[in-house]
Design an enzyme around this catalytic site. Structure first.
Site, PDB file in Angstrom:
ATOM      1  CG  ASP A  55      -1.693   0.893   1.358  1.00 26.60           C
ATOM      2  OD1 ASP A  55      -2.250   1.248   0.322  1.00 26.60           O
ATOM      3  OD2 ASP A  55      -1.694   1.797   2.170  1.00 26.60           O
TER       4      ASP A  55
ATOM      5  CD  GLU B 289      -4.128   0.988  -2.184  1.00 24.34           C
ATOM      6  OE1 GLU B 289      -4.896   0.362  -1.902  1.00 24.34           O
ATOM      7  OE2 GLU B 289      -5.026   2.203  -2.775  1.00 24.34           O
TER       8      GLU B 289
ATOM      9  CG  ASP C  53      -1.161   3.124   6.672  1.00 24.70           C
ATOM     10  OD1 ASP C  53      -1.049   4.031   5.646  1.00 24.70           O
ATOM     11  OD2 ASP C  53      -1.583   3.345   7.699  1.00 24.70           O
TER      12      ASP C  53
END
Lengths: 184, 184
Positions: free
Chosen positions: A12, A73, A146
Site C-alpha cells: 500500500d 495499489e 496501511d
C-alpha cells in the site's frame, strides 16, 4: 498444497507510511498471513533520502520473504495533490524494485481490492480491516490501517489469480466458510 | 577555473521522454555544454519495465558524466493527471539514483528555471530554448525540447549556487555579455 499456492507481497504505497502485507494462499484454499508491517519515513527528511530508505526496506522485505508476486495499489490523483505525488513515487519504487528482481508485479485499484475482500467496491476501511482479520483467521486487526490495506491487496491478488470470475467464486466459498465459523 | 566550477546534471523528468542536460560552469563564468540527450521509454511497455530502463540509463549518464550535483524539475499536478503520475515517478527515480550515489540533488520549479534563464518566470518554451542556445554558445537549439529544459535546469542550478540574489547578478552580467556578442 495446490500448485497454484502463491506468496504475494502487497504494497500500500505511501511515503510517510508504506504498508506491507504478505499472504500465502490459492483460490478456494484458506489464506495464511506470512508477514505484515509498515515502512515509515520521516516527513522531515529530504525526499531523496526517504525514497532511498523506502527502496532499502522494500529490498529487505523481498529478500527475506521471497514473494512470487508483488501487488501494488494503483494510485489515483483524486485527493491531496502533495500526498499523491509521494504516493506515486513510493509506488514507482515498489515497481522498480520488483522489476529489478524480475518478480512479476501487478496493480489493483482500491475498489478492486475492496470488492475482492468485502464484496463491495465501496466498503470503508473498517469493513476491509474486519474482513482481512477474518480471512486470515487473526484474533485482532493488524495496525496501522496501511498494513491492513496491504494485506487486502495481497488477498485480492491471490483471488484474482484466474481472473475476475474467480473472485466471485472465492468470495462466495469464503463467505460460506466464514458464516459457519462465526456461526451466523 | 574557479573553485565554484560545478558540473550539473539536469533532469527534466518524464516517462516517455526524460530530458538530460549536463552543464559545467560557475556564477559569472561562461557556461559549457558537457552533454545532452533524452531517455525514451515505450508507452507500450509495462510501467515497471519503463521505470527500470529509466533507472538504468540514468545510472549510465551519471557513471559516465560524474556530475557534482543533480538538478530535477519539481513536478506539479496541474495538468494531465495520468502524465503527472509518470512524471512524479520519473522524478522519484532520479532522486533515488542520486541519493544512492550520494550525489547532492536539488529541485527547482519550472518558473524558477524560466526566471533564471530568461529573466521571466512566464517565458515560453521557445524563449527558454533560445536562451539556452545563447548561454551555451551553441549554433542550433538542442532537440527535443525536453533536453533544452534539462539544460535550462542545470544552468538555473549553477546560477542559484549562492542563492537567489546571485541569479539576478548572473543574469545581468550574462545579458550584458550576450548583447555585446549579438551586437544589440
Amino acid at each position: 498444497m495446490s500448485q497454484m499456492q502463491r506468496r504475494v507481497l502487497g504494497v500500500d504505497p505511501g511515503l510517510t507510511r508504506c504498508g506491507i502485507g504478505i499472504v500465502e494462499g490459492a483460490i478456494g484454499k484458506p489464506l495464511r498471513l506470512v508477514g505484515v508491517g509498515v515502512i515509515l519515513t520521516s516527513p522531515d527528511a529530504p525526499l531523496e533520502q526517504r525514497l532511498l530508505q523506502l527502496e532499502g526496506e522494500l529490498e529487505e522485505w523481498i529478500a527475506l520473504q521471497k514473494p512470487d508476486v508483488i501487488a501494488v495499489e494503483r494510485v489515483f490523483s483524486q485527493h491531496n495533490v502533495r500526498t499523491v505525488m509521494g504516493t506515486a513515487q513510493a509506488a514507482g519504487i515498489a515497481l522498480l524494485v520488483a522489476a529489478r528482481r524480475n518478480i512479476p508485479v501487478v496493480m489493483h485499484t482500491p475498489s478492486e481490492v475492496k470488492a475482492a475482500v468485502t464484496g463491495s467496491g465501496r466498503a470503508n476501511k473498517a469493513q476491509v480491516a474486519e474482513m482481512v482479520k477474518r480471512l486470515l483467521n487473526l484474533e485482532v486487526i493488524p495496525k496501522p490501517v496501511d498494513s491492513t490495506d496491504a494485506l487486502a491487496l495481497a488477498i485480492c491478488h491471490i483471488w484474482r489469480g484466474g481472473g475476475n470470475s474467480k473472485i466471485a467464486e472465492a468470495l462466495k466459498a469464503e463467505k460460506s466458510r466464514l458464516s459457519k465459523l462465526v456461526g451466523k
